[in-house]
Design an enzyme around this catalytic site. Structure first.
Site, PDB file in Angstrom:
ATOM      1  N   ASP A   6      54.853  34.349  73.209  1.00 50.32           N
ATOM      2  CA  ASP A   6      55.784  33.277  72.865  1.00 50.32           C
ATOM      3  C   ASP A   6      54.910  32.154  72.309  1.00 50.32           C
ATOM      4  O   ASP A   6      54.129  31.553  73.042  1.00 50.32           O
ATOM      5  CB  ASP A   6      56.536  32.817  74.110  1.00 50.32           C
ATOM      6  CG  ASP A   6      57.464  31.633  73.863  1.00 50.32           C
ATOM      7  OD1 ASP A   6      57.359  30.983  72.795  1.00 50.32           O
ATOM      8  OD2 ASP A   6      58.278  31.333  74.758  1.00 50.32           O
ATOM      9  N   ASN A  33      54.078  32.655  61.288  1.00 47.05           N
ATOM     10  CA  ASN A  33      55.327  33.130  60.708  1.00 47.05           C
ATOM     11  C   ASN A  33      56.480  33.190  61.707  1.00 47.05           C
ATOM     12  O   ASN A  33      57.571  33.608  61.361  1.00 47.05           O
ATOM     13  CB  ASN A  33      55.108  34.517  60.080  1.00 47.05           C
ATOM     14  CG  ASN A  33      56.243  34.942  59.202  1.00 47.05           C
ATOM     15  OD1 ASN A  33      56.814  34.133  58.487  1.00 47.05           O
ATOM     16  ND2 ASN A  33      56.600  36.205  59.268  1.00 47.05           N
ATOM     17  N   TYR A  98      66.070  23.039  62.224  1.00 47.75           N
ATOM     18  CA  TYR A  98      65.336  23.934  61.324  1.00 47.75           C
ATOM     19  C   TYR A  98      64.713  23.131  60.180  1.00 47.75           C
ATOM     20  O   TYR A  98      63.509  23.226  59.927  1.00 47.75           O
ATOM     21  CB  TYR A  98      66.262  25.024  60.772  1.00 47.75           C
ATOM     22  CG  TYR A  98      65.528  26.086  59.994  1.00 47.75           C
ATOM     23  CD1 TYR A  98      64.899  27.137  60.652  1.00 47.75           C
ATOM     24  CD2 TYR A  98      65.454  26.033  58.612  1.00 47.75           C
ATOM     25  CE1 TYR A  98      64.213  28.111  59.953  1.00 47.75           C
ATOM     26  CE2 TYR A  98      64.763  26.998  57.904  1.00 47.75           C
ATOM     27  CZ  TYR A  98      64.151  28.041  58.573  1.00 47.75           C
ATOM     28  OH  TYR A  98      63.467  28.999  57.859  1.00 47.75           O
TER      29      TYR A  98
END
Length: 192
Positions: A6, A33, A98
């Site tokens: 994680d 990524n 985001y």
């Protein structure tokens, strides 16, 4: 070698880097990524989801850079590539965390490029637009995808290979004078 971690957990990232060093003896490049996306309005956005998205998409990238630097300093051609998004430069509704994390990733790249230049570590960002990955097919219908492709000046959406080719270029010695940049890989969608 596969090391599951994680990226928002510093201890897990440290374990991943240690495992990499044990397996390969060093590290030449890091490609950040990992990413998640919860879509919701600002008014209704679940705060736990907001924090989780920032933790993975921004804090996780920072942690990976931080933990990789020790090994990258020993490499002959060290590189860090952060994968962000066109939404780091152009906002979209229902995507506050985001867009925020992607914009901050572009700035993190610039700061890291400046700070790590003394070690020869080149740090750049690749910012794709909609790319046809399993996550895209889960999030959008075939009609949505066709409509997005039609709006793109290149009349298609990105393929994973498009992003991979940009990353490979930035890893190559031919890109040695490129540092702290954000390479948009989007078929021209930012032009419209």
């Amino acid at each position: 070698m596969l090391a599951k971690a994680d990226v928002s957990d510093g201890a897990q990232v440290t374990g991943m880097i240690v495992k990499t060093e044990q397996e390969f003896g060093g590290l030449d490049f890091l490609i950040n990524n990992a990413g998640i996306d919860f879509m919701e309005s600002i008014e209704d956005f679940d705060l736990d989801n907001f924090r989780r998205e920032i933790d993975v998409n921004l804090t996780g990238r920072f942690i990976c850079v931080q933990k990789a630097v020790r090994l990258l300093k020993k490499s002959k051609q060290p590189r860090i590539i952060n994968i962000a998004s066109r939404l780091g430069t152009r906002p979209m509704t229902l995507s506050a965390p985001y867009c925020t994390a992607e914009a901050a990733t572009i700035m993190l790249t610039k700061v890291a490029a400046l700070e790590l230049a003394e070690y020869g570590i080149k740090v750049n960002t690749v910012s794709p637009s909609m790319t046809l990955t399993p996550m895209a097919y889960q999030s959008y219908t075939d009609d949505d995808i066709a409509e997005m492709a039609e709006k793109n000046p290149s009349r298609r959406l990105g393929k994973p290979e498009d992003v991979a080719n940009a990353v490979l270029f930035l890893l190559d010695e031919k890109s040695d004078y490129i540092n702290g940049e954000n390479l948009n890989v989007n078929g021209g969608i930012l032009l419209v």
